[in-house]
Design an enzyme around this catalytic site. Structure first.
Site, PDB file in Angstrom:
ATOM      1  CG  HIS A  92      -1.183 -36.886  -8.301  1.00  0.00           C
ATOM      2  ND1 HIS A  92      -0.714 -37.494  -7.645  1.00  0.00           N
ATOM      3  CD2 HIS A  92      -0.409 -36.291  -9.073  1.00  0.00           C
ATOM      4  CE1 HIS A  92       0.854 -37.954  -7.871  1.00  0.00           C
ATOM      5  NE2 HIS A  92       0.212 -36.924  -9.033  1.00  0.00           N
ATOM      6  N   GLY A  93      -3.479 -38.559  -7.707  1.00  0.00           N
ATOM      7  CA  GLY A  93      -3.617 -39.774  -6.395  1.00  0.00           C
ATOM      8  C   GLY A  93      -3.187 -38.990  -4.723  1.00  0.00           C
ATOM      9  CG  ASP A  94      -4.710 -39.844  -0.872  1.00  0.00           C
ATOM     10  OD1 ASP A  94      -3.593 -40.505  -1.456  1.00  0.00           O
ATOM     11  OD2 ASP A  94      -5.638 -39.365   0.055  1.00  0.00           O
ATOM     12  CG  ASP A 207      42.499 -51.179 -10.559  1.00  0.00           C
ATOM     13  OD1 ASP A 207      42.064 -52.529 -10.763  1.00  0.00           O
ATOM     14  OD2 ASP A 207      42.368 -50.546 -11.119  1.00  0.00           O
TER      15      ASP A 207
HETATM   16  C1  SPV Z   1      38.028 -47.422 -12.198  1.00  0.00           C
HETATM   17  O1  SPV Z   1      37.286 -47.164 -11.618  1.00  0.00           O
HETATM   18  O2  SPV Z   1      38.642 -48.946 -11.808  1.00  0.00           O
HETATM   19  C2  SPV Z   1      38.922 -47.672 -13.706  1.00  0.00           C
HETATM   20  C3  SPV Z   1      39.646 -46.206 -13.554  1.00  0.00           C
HETATM   21  O3  SPV Z   1      39.437 -48.209 -14.282  1.00  0.00           O
HETATM   22  S1  SPV Z   1      40.145 -45.447 -13.302  1.00  0.00           S
HETATM   23  O4  SPV Z   1      40.697 -45.476 -12.052  1.00  0.00           O
HETATM   24  O5  SPV Z   1      40.899 -44.292 -13.387  1.00  0.00           O
HETATM   25  O6  SPV Z   1      41.516 -45.783 -14.026  1.00  0.00           O
HETATM   26 MG    MG Z   2      39.353 -49.960 -13.758  1.00  0.00          MG
END
Ligand code: SPV
Ligand code: MG
Length: 435
Positions: A92-94, A207
């Site tokens: 192996h390499g060291d 979101d």
């Molecule tokens: C996200 O990570 O944005 C997802 C998964 O869609 S959840 O937040 O559980 O909807």
């Molecule tokens: Mg999502």
């Protein structure tokens, strides 16, 4: 005359450079070389990814002049293979004296001493050409055509593929570079999830598909710039079919490995709200049409369109979830994600059992946020192929930032926050990649 002594060398690489050839030549003076070709799964443990698959690597090594035999090494530990082959030497390499493989080295020394074998280490040659070559390989490993197929290859080689969310270049670096030792194995994440929740939260937005596609692509680009691992994009609902067929092509072209779209419509809210807010599931017909339209415009075999089923989130039940899974696979989905916000994984396991009866070869992904006590082993034992830790880097960064802010305000000075919540400037500078 044939030399009777045998020499074992283990290889994790597919690009053979002059450094390897020098060591192979020197090793051949000790005896007949048996080359152990590490499997993808073993190489991935050490956070690397071969450019070509194992069959090709076996062919490459078999054709090297000084190698007399090639075997497959399917564990990082040499224990099994050394006890089987009992070579006179391991060469192996060291470089492994002080790196993350030093514990493997210790074990090799111990096993060899049990039957009188010997470890021979040659100096690992660092020179400008090799450093430049390694740098080039790293960059190449992140190029779209090379990065994209990695997810499918991992699915073939691993019991379960482990994915962590990344929402920035910095969190991408953590996903890319973190390696820990667990018993005789090294563990690292297999890839990244670009979550709509985390991407939105990072921008201080809800979101609800408010962060637009251009902005999502810009986050992916930031992550891709400093990483090489495969990326799964949370594609929300996929939007209008008329837009989706353009966007999916962009995602494929830039080297994302998979997009997951969820079967909701209208104003999408985060799934973890469940039925606490009003959310609407799309019809099976519409969503299947979206999947088929997306699949039709893709040009590579290695990109995956994964359909996410929200029936359990919306409390419509297992039967509906299974019916949808069937329809979505028939519409062309390359995988299914089943989501749940229950505190226990039971309903996900029930789904997995029924789904896998019908579609044993279609990858199944889960997001254990609310049932986070579940282990990867349990998930794999239930036939689940991809686990996504969907929000943990941003959720852990937030309290650390908040504590620092509070501490500076409370003390009228940054000294406590510096000591208690911050890494040193030296360390933060050290994590950034050398260009
Ligand atoms: C996200 O990570 O944005 C997802 C998964 O869609 S959840 O937040 O559980 O909807
Ligand atoms: Mg999502």
């Amino acid at each position: 005359m044939k030399n009777k002594k045998t020499v074992y060398m283990s290889f994790a690489t597919d690009i053979i450079n002059s450094g390897h050839l020098n060591i192979i030549e020197k090793a051949s003076e000790l005896g007949d070389i048996i080359a152990g070709i590490q499997t993808d799964e073993v190489i991935a443990q050490n956070n690397r990814f071969p450019l070509v698959d194992i069959e090709e690597r076996i062919r490459i090594f078999s054709s090297i002049k000084n190698i007399s035999k090639v075997v497959v090494q399917d564990t990082l530990s040499y224990k099994k293979i050394l006890n089987e082959l009992k070579p006179d030497y391991v060469v192996h390499g060291d470089d492994w004296v002080n790196n993350e493989l030093s514990f493997i080295r210790e074990e090799v020394i111990k096993i060899l001493s049990e039957y009188g074998g010997k470890l021979v280490e040659f100096p690992y040659t660092y020179n400008n050409t090799l450093t430049q070559l390694n740098h080039k390989l790293k960059i190449q490993s992140g190029l779209p055509e090379v990065r994209r197929p990695k997810l499918k290859r991992l699915l073939k080689s691993k019991d379960i593929v482990s994915i962590i969310e990344a929402h920035s270049g910095l969190s991408g670096l953590i996903a890319e570079n973190t390696v820990v030792r667990v018993d005789e194995k090294l563990k690292s994440f297999d890839g990244m999830w670009v979550s709509s929740l985390c991407d939105s939260t990072m921008k201080g937005k809800p979101d609800i598909e408010l962060v637009d596609f251009t902005s999502r692509i810009s986050t992916i680009d930031e992550i891709m710039d400093v990483t090489t691992k495969p990326i799964i994009l949370d594609g929300d609902t996929g939007g209008l079919i008329e837009h989706f067929v353009y966007n999916i092509k962009t995602i494929e072209r830039i080297g994302v490995s998979a997009v997951i779209i969820e079967d909701k419509k209208g104003l999408k809210k985060n799934s973890l709200f469940g039925t606490d807010v009003s959310q609407q599931q799309d019809s099976i017909e519409n969503f299947s049409a979206k999947i088929s339209a997306g699949k039709r415009v893709l040009i590579s075999d290695d990109f995956m369109l994964i359909a996410r089923i929200e029936s359990l989130i919306l409390e419509i039940g297992l039967e509906d979830a299974l019916k949808r899974a069937n329809a979505y696979v028939n519409a062309g989905a390359d995988g299914i994600m089943i989501h749940s916000r229950k505190k226990e994984p039971d309903q996900v396991f029930e789904f997995a059992k029924e789904f896998k009866k019908e579609f044993p070869d279609i990858p199944l992904a889960v997001v254990p946020t609310t049932y986070c006590q579940v282990t990867e082993k349990e998930l794999a034992d239930h036939g689940i192929n991809i686990v996504i830790y969907a929000n943990h880097l941003i959720r852990s960064a937030y309290p650390a930032m908040l504590n620092s802010a509070k501490s500076i305000l409370s003390n009228g000075s940054a000294v406590e926050a510096s000591k208690k919540y911050c890494v040193s400037i030296k360390d933060i500078l050290g994590i950034l990649p050398n260009r």
